[in-house]
Motif scaffolding. Structure first.
Motif, short mmCIF file in Angstrom:
data_model
loop_
_atom_site.label_atom_id
_atom_site.label_comp_id
_atom_site.label_asym_id
_atom_site.label_seq_id
_atom_site.Cartn_x
_atom_site.Cartn_y
_atom_site.Cartn_z
N ILE A 1 5.26 -7.80 -6.26
CA ILE A 1 3.67 -7.29 -5.56
C ILE A 1 4.01 -5.83 -5.75
O ILE A 1 4.68 -5.44 -4.78
N PHE A 2 2.84 -5.22 -6.69
CA PHE A 2 3.09 -3.87 -6.70
C PHE A 2 2.08 -2.94 -5.80
O PHE A 2 0.93 -3.54 -5.54
N GLY A 3 2.36 -1.91 -5.63
CA GLY A 3 1.51 -1.11 -4.90
C GLY A 3 0.70 -0.34 -5.76
O GLY A 3 1.00 -0.49 -6.99
N GLN A 4 -0.21 0.61 -5.50
CA GLN A 4 -1.03 1.23 -6.48
C GLN A 4 -0.36 2.59 -6.99
O GLN A 4 -0.81 3.07 -8.14
N GLY A 5 0.80 2.85 -6.70
CA GLY A 5 1.70 4.15 -7.15
C GLY A 5 1.26 5.54 -6.38
O GLY A 5 -0.05 5.47 -5.77
N THR A 6 2.10 6.12 -6.29
CA THR A 6 1.78 7.72 -5.92
C THR A 6 2.41 8.46 -7.18
O THR A 6 3.34 8.46 -7.89
N THR A 7 1.29 9.24 -7.63
CA THR A 7 1.34 10.37 -8.68
C THR A 7 2.13 11.56 -8.26
O THR A 7 1.18 12.23 -7.35
N LEU A 8 3.02 11.84 -8.59
CA LEU A 8 3.60 13.16 -8.22
C LEU A 8 3.58 14.10 -9.27
O LEU A 8 4.25 13.70 -10.44
N GLN A 9 3.23 15.42 -8.72
CA GLN A 9 3.18 16.41 -9.93
C GLN A 9 4.23 17.57 -9.41
O GLN A 9 3.80 18.02 -8.30
N VAL A 10 5.20 17.96 -10.25
CA VAL A 10 6.01 19.02 -9.68
C VAL A 10 5.73 20.31 -10.43
O VAL A 10 6.02 20.23 -11.70
N LYS A 11 5.06 21.43 -9.99
CA LYS A 11 4.95 22.29 -10.81
C LYS A 11 6.06 23.35 -10.86
O LYS A 11 6.79 23.27 -9.75
N PRO A 12 6.23 24.22 -11.74
CA PRO A 12 7.43 25.13 -12.03
C PRO A 12 7.25 26.27 -10.95
O PRO A 12 6.04 26.71 -10.44
N VAL B 1 0.67 -1.13 0.10
CA VAL B 1 -0.02 0.05 -0.04
C VAL B 1 0.80 1.20 0.07
O VAL B 1 1.69 1.41 0.90
N GLN B 2 0.63 2.07 -1.04
CA GLN B 2 1.37 3.55 -1.04
C GLN B 2 0.48 4.60 -0.60
O GLN B 2 -0.73 4.56 -0.86
N SER B 3 1.24 5.65 0.09
CA SER B 3 0.49 6.66 0.27
C SER B 3 1.43 7.98 0.14
O SER B 3 2.75 7.77 0.37
N PRO B 4 0.95 9.27 -0.01
CA PRO B 4 -0.45 9.31 -0.59
C PRO B 4 -0.70 8.88 -2.22
O PRO B 4 0.42 8.40 -2.62
N LEU B 5 -1.85 8.76 -2.65
CA LEU B 5 -2.05 8.21 -3.90
C LEU B 5 -1.72 9.47 -4.91
O LEU B 5 -1.26 9.12 -6.17
N SER B 6 -1.64 10.68 -4.70
CA SER B 6 -1.25 11.65 -5.45
C SER B 6 -0.82 12.96 -4.79
O SER B 6 -1.19 13.26 -3.44
N LEU B 7 0.33 13.62 -5.35
CA LEU B 7 0.81 14.77 -4.54
C LEU B 7 1.25 15.58 -5.67
O LEU B 7 1.58 15.55 -6.48
N VAL B 8 0.83 17.03 -5.08
CA VAL B 8 1.26 18.50 -6.11
C VAL B 8 2.35 19.22 -5.20
O VAL B 8 1.62 19.55 -4.06
N VAL B 9 3.15 19.30 -5.61
CA VAL B 9 4.39 20.20 -5.05
C VAL B 9 4.82 21.34 -6.05
O VAL B 9 4.70 21.35 -7.45
N HIS B 10 5.74 22.20 -5.62
CA HIS B 10 6.41 23.06 -6.43
C HIS B 10 7.95 22.91 -6.56
O HIS B 10 8.48 22.09 -5.38
N GLU B 11 8.34 23.35 -7.59
CA GLU B 11 9.97 23.10 -7.76
C GLU B 11 10.49 23.61 -6.50
O GLU B 11 10.27 24.76 -5.88
N GLY B 12 11.67 22.71 -6.11
CA GLY B 12 12.39 22.93 -4.85
C GLY B 12 11.98 22.22 -3.32
O GLY B 12 12.55 22.34 -2.65
N ASP B 13 10.51 21.93 -3.59
CA ASP B 13 10.16 21.38 -2.25
C ASP B 13 10.87 19.82 -2.04
O ASP B 13 11.23 19.19 -3.16
N THR B 14 10.56 19.25 -0.84
CA THR B 14 11.19 18.05 -0.61
C THR B 14 10.00 17.10 -0.48
O THR B 14 8.98 17.70 0.08
N VAL B 15 9.76 15.87 -1.15
CA VAL B 15 8.69 15.02 -0.73
C VAL B 15 9.07 13.76 -0.27
O VAL B 15 10.10 13.62 -0.33
N THR B 16 8.25 13.15 0.47
CA THR B 16 8.26 11.71 1.11
C THR B 16 7.00 10.90 0.83
O THR B 16 6.01 11.37 0.97
N LEU B 17 7.43 9.92 0.01
CA LEU B 17 6.54 9.14 -0.62
C LEU B 17 6.70 7.91 0.35
O LEU B 17 7.72 7.32 0.77
#
Lengths: 110, 114
Positions: free
Chosen positions: A99-110, A5-21
């Protein structure tokens, strides 16, 4: 039943941010946990983790595994628009079958 | 850098037809796999292959599916009589199994059954 199980399912951040999946798992047998990046098509290999507490690092990406708590995290620092993708976590239960999780979709905005 | 290749990139077929998806794994790899991903869903394991025989198969991999390594380089997945629900992206993967079990994926074949 084995599951990842992966979380979050999706994430939107801005360039320069740090993310944790996050990736948690429940499997009968465990050999390794793998992280992949999927952009348009094929999953591209990032890391394979087999031991707890040992960080794997590649550039701005790093990952660590906790076999006691049954989870892994993938960190991306100083995100760039090119990091936009689906990040997949998969567990190898000692037979090679992933065995795969459902994935986390990451979008990085400029 | 060595990579897994797959052909064709896109295959359109009619229900009931047979299709063969082709893969060329990384040359010194010993373990081969097929996975599929239905649009919007998880990547699912189909079958693993080692030493010219199936090591493990999932419930999806029924009698309609077969795999073959016809020569020293190709690895094929055959679907005998395709169904609408077989429409998916099919990925081939390989791992060396000698020093590492990391699996490397090919670019995939998008199968559309009409």
């Amino acid at each position: 039943e084995d599951k990842v199980v992966q979380s979050p399912l999706s994430l939107v951040v801005h360039e320069g941010d740090t993310v944790t999946l996050n990736c948690s798992y429940e499997v009968t047998n465990f050999r390794s946990l793998l992280w992949y990046k999927q952009e348009k098509k094929a999953p591209t290999f990032l890391f394979m983790l087999t031991s707890s507490g040992i960080e794997k690092k590649s550039g701005r990406l790093s990952s660590i595994l906790d076999k006691k708590e049954l989870f892994s995290i993938l960190n991306i620092t100083a995100t760039q628009t090119g990091d936009s993708a689906v990040y997949l976590c998969a567990v190898d239960g000692n037979t090679g079958k992933l065995i795969f999780g459902q994935g986390t979709t990451l979008q990085v905005k400029p | 850098e060595p990579e897994v290749t797959q052909t064709p990139s896109h295959q359109v077929t009619q229900m009931g037809q047979e299709v063969i998806l082709r893969c060329v794994p990384i040359s010194n790899h010993l373990y081969f796999y097929w996975y599929r991903q239905i649009l919007g869903q998880k990547v699912e394991f189909l079958v693993s292959f080692y030493n010219n025989e199936i090591s493990e198969k999932s419930e999806i991999f029924d009698d309609q599916f077969s795999v073959e390594r016809p020569d020293g380089s190709n690895f094929t997945l055959k679907i005998r009589s395709t169904k609408l629900e077989d429409s998916a992206m099919y990925f081939c993967a390989s791992s060396s199994g000698t020093y590492s079990y990391e699996q490397y994926f090919g670019p995939g074949t998008r199968l559309t059954v009409t």
